[in-house]
Design a protein around this motif. Structure first.
Motif, short mmCIF file in Angstrom:
data_model
loop_
_atom_site.label_atom_id
_atom_site.label_comp_id
_atom_site.label_asym_id
_atom_site.label_seq_id
_atom_site.Cartn_x
_atom_site.Cartn_y
_atom_site.Cartn_z
N GLU B 159 53.57 44.74 36.17
CA GLU B 159 52.41 44.10 35.58
C GLU B 159 51.20 44.95 35.88
N GLN B 161 48.10 45.03 36.99
CA GLN B 161 47.18 44.10 37.60
C GLN B 161 45.81 44.74 37.68
N TYR B 163 41.69 43.48 37.75
CA TYR B 163 40.69 42.46 37.52
C TYR B 163 39.34 42.97 38.02
N TYR B 164 38.38 42.35 37.55
CA TYR B 164 37.03 42.78 37.89
C TYR B 164 36.47 41.87 38.96
N ILE B 165 36.03 42.49 40.01
CA ILE B 165 35.33 41.70 41.00
C ILE B 165 33.92 42.24 41.02
N SER B 166 33.07 41.52 40.42
CA SER B 166 31.74 42.08 40.26
C SER B 166 30.73 41.29 41.05
N LEU B 194 43.31 39.14 48.87
CA LEU B 194 42.60 38.05 48.21
C LEU B 194 41.93 37.12 49.21
N ASP B 288 43.86 41.17 34.17
CA ASP B 288 44.95 40.27 34.47
C ASP B 288 44.47 38.83 34.50
N SER B 289 43.31 38.68 35.05
CA SER B 289 42.84 37.31 35.22
C SER B 289 42.61 36.64 33.87
N ARG B 292 46.07 35.74 32.31
CA ARG B 292 46.68 34.52 32.83
C ARG B 292 45.90 33.33 32.33
N ASP B 293 44.62 33.54 32.22
CA ASP B 293 43.80 32.45 31.76
C ASP B 293 44.15 32.06 30.33
N THR B 296 47.02 30.01 30.35
CA THR B 296 46.59 28.70 30.78
C THR B 296 46.14 27.87 29.59
#
Lengths: 120, 697
Positions: B159, B161, B163-166, B194, B288-289, B292-293, B296
């Motif tokens: 996968e 993976q 994601y943005y951590i801003s 995490l 990725d986030s 998955r969202d 959802t």
């Protein structure tokens, strides 16, 4: 008596948690099989802590978390995640999850996280 | 299982839920395979199922299952995200079925208390090769270099993976402290990266600027690095040491915290505050986030026909239901004992009668309810056949379609268990022996693809399960030939009706197929089917037309435990005949009785002759009543054959609870014509007659 609510679509996981939870002062007030029921039960029982599975049908744990947080910003929700769900965990933390626990977890870890969150 | 907390009900639940999910997944695949591709709903659903199985088997420490489920989950993740075009869905189905079979075998081992010790590495390898092929990569195993790896941590995650951590830069205030915090987490707490992210998130607004080591918080490597070296955070804030400390010390799974005022306030300079963290494949721009969202959201608002336990439904073990059933049975007997108590004879008790009526009403309602609880639809049993038809059709090179009618018909849980195997046997037979090869069908002018239909319907107190194929039908000549060879003919061939000829195939030791195939004809004959069905009090009948097809009908009683019966008396013994098989009862007239030269007794009723069976002779009971005119004749019918049973008198109609004959009697000898026994209201024992058995005497 502290109140714990379990939200998980798998009866197996619910039973696992029930078996692991062995503190005399914590009562499991409800078990919800999906997010929708979880949110309803939260409103009804006002638990002190919630364990919330991330992947569930009907309403995912993240959505349920957001709804619970919207209802009660002080809600303490612990997410149950598995490897491969890192993205969801980040979203959960952003949405106000207290913390998370990674499946598979051991009894000791589970109890510790609950005690830590409840501050007992 | 080294887990101290694992107990039996948990294991049962795990097995139950996993098997349910697997079944659900199988039917999903079969349904989708037919249309040539998998719908995105199906892919999502399969992904979720595999994810769930992975999680719960990991909890139970069944690593073989969880690693395999993980691989399958990965594969469906790729299918879901990349939506590749070049997928061979038949291969995919085969692969997934293989995987499911593996998991089923493992679960079977677990259920039997054995170690789940299968080796999934070969399967995992095929899954990876397949996954690579749909991604258009070099799919040779060497190139993949995944062989033998089972630890998911060691596998490069397929996968992407990312994601943005801003963090939005805030305007700086003049009053600033710079702190250095080093946190260590409990070992094995999982996803340390995490957790570190959680720490950063918790501090949130308290920080003006921050920088941390390791920098990438979403890499599995950084999880390990944090696990080993701890997580270090440099932050600028206008808050005091105490405030920051108070927040940090609340971190879950915190083992050790060091918080110091940093000397060098330039630490944070030149750090890009918008941090984009990427994993392996930096060309992929999908986070990725958000992926998955999206799933959802897909899940939401959609009806998912799944085996999800809903709040309004609970799972109860069959053993408890059996106990409840037994208890209700006892209650029915107790009720009869009270209401028909000999002490009450000759008394006028209006109030008692009223109360008794009420009691009887409630008991019978309760009985109906308990029965209803035990009723299960045939859906799952029927749908299992899809898989068999698919697999066998492929192996035998026959194109066969399975039609299912009336799957919602309900039967007792116990009965389902008894008919599952016979049904599988019948479907296999139909496919193997019934349906012809495509060429033969064409030569006969039939449509190329054969059809097997499974039908269930209610008929009186029976449920009929009909297995029908449009194959070549049964050949009477070949059946007779085979029966001759095996010495199974019990009367001259010329006298036999079609039905009797067809019924020959149910005899033990009969098998017409000359060559033994993988699927059917391994010496387990149709007699096993009959035996199984007869155990639950059912019967099997067969009809066939040459070149048109064969129809096999299983007639199964709705329930086993409580029947409506007519109690009769012979001497001092009581017998019960199921009401359902009684046609009429009457006092015979002398002139209707006929005795043939072999001294077989018969009776003429409305111009037809019926054989008479004297119960007192059959079971050697002493009785005064041996003249027909003094007693009573009960005409019973089974399978269009009738028989007149002679008894002393009728005692009355009553619901009776069927109990098996005690084992010591069964061991002693086989008594023909009896299905079981029951307890009557006055405490005496009554033997339940088996109509079919009596007629075939």
């Amino acid at each position: 008596m502290k109140k714990l609510l379990i939200v998980d679509d798998e009866a197996f996981m619910r039973l696992t948690i029930r078996n692991m939870m062995n503190h005399y002062d914590i009562e499991i007030v409800g078990e919800a099989a999906n997010g929708v029921i979880g949110v309803e039960m939260y409103k009804e029982f006002r638990p002190d802590v919630v364990t919330m599975d991330i992947t569930m049908p009907e309403m995912t744990g993240i959505e349920a978390l957001k709804k619970i947080k919207a209802f009660d910003p002080q809600a303490k929700v612990i997410m149950l995640s598995s490897l491969g769900e890192e993205g969801m965990v980040i979203e959960a933390i952003r949405s106000g999850a207290k913390t998370f626990i990674v499946k598979p977890f051991k009894e000791k870890f589970f109890n510790q996280i609950i005690y830590d969150v409840l501050g007992i | 299982m080294s887990n101290g907390f694992v107990n039996e009900p948990m294991l049962d639940l795990f097995i139950f839920e996993s098997m349910q999910l697997i079944e659900q997944m199988e039917s999903l695949i079969i349904a989708n395979e037919r249309s040539g591709f998998y719908t995105s709903d199906a892919i999502n659903e399969i992904f979720r199922i595999m994810h769930t199985i992975k999680g719960s088997s990991a909890m139970m420490l069944f690593n073989t299952i969880s690693t395999l489920a993980h691989s399958m989950e990965d594969l469906f993740f790729v299918l879901r995200e990349d939506k590749p075009q070049n997928v061979d869905y038949t291969d995919l189905s085969d692969l997934v079925f293989e995987g499911l079979d593996f998991i089923k075998v493992e679960i079977h081992k677990i259920r039997n208390g054995d170690e789940a010790d299968g080796n999934p590495s070969e399967l995992i390898n095929s899954l990876r090769v397949f996954q690579a092929s749909i991604k258009g990569q070099d799919s040779s195993p060497e190139a993949m270099n995944f062989a033998g790896q089972t630890d998911s941590h060691e596998n490069p995650s397929p996968e992407k993976q990312q994601y943005y951590i801003s963090k939005v830069s805030r305007e700086t205030t003049s009053l600033q402290n710079t702190f250095q915090a080093t946190l260590r987490f409990e070992p094995d707490c999982g996803m340390e990266n995490l957790r570190a992210f959680g720490v950063v998130n918790d501090l949130g607004d308290l920080m003006e600027e921050y920088y941390h080591v390791p920098e990438d918080l979403d890499h599995e490597d950084s999880a390990r690095a944090i696990g080993e070296q701890g997580f270090t955070l440099f932050l600028k804030t206008d808050r005091s040491w105490e405030e920051i400390h108070r927040v940090l010390i609340q971190t879950i799974y915190l083992k050790d915290l060091q918080l110091t005022q940093a000397q060098n306030s330039d630490l944070l300079n030149n750090q890009d505050l918008e941090r984009k963290i990427l994993l392996e494949d930096s060309s992929d721009k999908v986070s990725d986030s958000s992926n998955r969202d999206r799933v959802t959201r897909d899940f939401e608002g959609k009806e998912i026909h799944s085996a999800v336990t809903q709040q309004s439904i609970i799972n109860v073990s069959v053993a408890k239901l059996d106990q409840l059933m037994d208890l209700v049975g006892e209650m029915v007997i107790a009720e009869a004992m009270v209401i028909q108590n000999p002490d009450l004879n000759g008394l006028e008790l209006d109030n008692f009668q009223k109360a008794a009526r009420q009691l009887r009403k409630i008991t019978s309602e309760m009985q109906d309810m308990v029965m209803a609880i035990r009723m299960v639809p045939l859906t799952a049993t029927f749908h299992k056949m899809h898989r068999i038809v698919r697999d066998m059709g492929k192996k035998l090179g026959k194109e066969v379609q399975l039609e299912i009618i009336g799957e919602e018909t309900e039967v007792d849980k116990n009965i389902i268990e008894h008919i599952s195997d016979p049904l599988m046997h019948l479907v296999r037979n139909a496919l193997d022996h019934g349906i012809e090869s495509a060429e033969d069908r064409q030569a006969k002018g039939k449509v190329q693809g054969g059809t097997i239909s499974l039908e269930a319907k209610n008929a009186g107190s029976d449920v009929l399960v009909i297995v029908k194929d449009d194959g070549k039908g049964l050949s009477k000549d070949r059946i007779l030939k085979k029966a001759r060879e095996n010495g199974l003919l019990y009367k001259s061939e010329g006298d036999m009706t079609d039905k009797e000829i067809f019924n020959l195939i149910f005899l033990p030791g009969f098998s017409t197929k000359d060559s033994v195939s993988e699927f059917s004809g391994r010496g387990v004959g149709m007699d096993v089917v009959t035996k199984n069905i007869e155990t639950v009090g059912g019967s099997v009948s067969i009809a066939s037309t040459l070149d048109k097809g064969t129809t096999i009908t299983l007639a199964i009683p709705l329930t086993l435990a409580i029947i409506d019966g007519m109690n009769i008396k012979v001497g001092n013994s009581r017998y019960t005949i199921p009401i359902i098989s009684i046609k009429e009862s009457f006092r015979p007239k002398e002139e209707d009785i006929i005795t043939d030269p072999d001294s077989h007794e018969m009776i003429m009723v409305r111009g037809r002759c019926y054989p008479i069976l004297r119960l007192h002779e059959l079971y050697g009971v002493k009785t005064e009543i041996i003249d027909f005119v003094d007693g009573i004749i009960i005409m019973v019918e089974h399978d269009k054959k009738s028989l007149c049973v002679f008894a002393d008198e009728l005692l009355g109609q009553q619901q009776v609870v069927v109990k098996a004959l005690p084992e010591y009697i069964q061991r002693l000898k086989k008594i023909s014509g009896l299905t079981g026994c029951t307890l009557l209201g006055d405490g005496s024992i009554s033997l339940i007659l088996d109509t079919a058995g009596l007629i075939s005497l």
